[in-house]
Design a protein around this motif. Sequence first.
Motif, short mmCIF file in Angstrom:
data_model
loop_
_atom_site.label_atom_id
_atom_site.label_comp_id
_atom_site.label_asym_id
_atom_site.label_seq_id
_atom_site.Cartn_x
_atom_site.Cartn_y
_atom_site.Cartn_z
N MET A 198 0.82 -1.19 0.00
CA MET A 198 0.00 0.00 0.00
C MET A 198 0.87 1.26 0.00
N MET A 199 1.93 1.22 0.79
CA MET A 199 2.84 2.36 0.89
C MET A 199 3.57 2.58 -0.43
N LEU A 200 3.89 1.48 -1.12
CA LEU A 200 4.59 1.57 -2.40
C LEU A 200 3.71 2.23 -3.46
N ILE A 201 2.43 1.90 -3.48
CA ILE A 201 1.49 2.50 -4.44
C ILE A 201 1.35 3.99 -4.17
#
Length: 117
Positions: free
Chosen positions: A1-4
Amino acid sequence: MMLIMMQTTMILTLLTMMMSMMIAISKKKLMDTQKASPFECGFNPMSNKRLPLSIHFFMIAIIFLIFDIEIIIIIPTVTTMKYTMIKYWAIASFTFIMILIMGLYYEWYNGLINWAN
């Protein structure tokens, strides 16, 4: 989620920077001499700003608007023909066209259609 979220933020940042650069180097900021010419706006922009427009220019603009509105009114009459009684449609269309022809004759008779005097 953080990567997106990180990727989305990076893409938005890049797009914002690219748009800012395009605005900064665009040619729209430069004064275009053709846009300031009398042909484009109807009067000489380098002369006195308080000079009135010529009445001939004004009358040609009004005639253009009248014929422009005429086309907007005539086009839907063709599509409404099959939904109305043909007798009433023909009377209304004929009356409208006769009024326009009388207006055109009036303009021609008074010399408003002559482009150069």
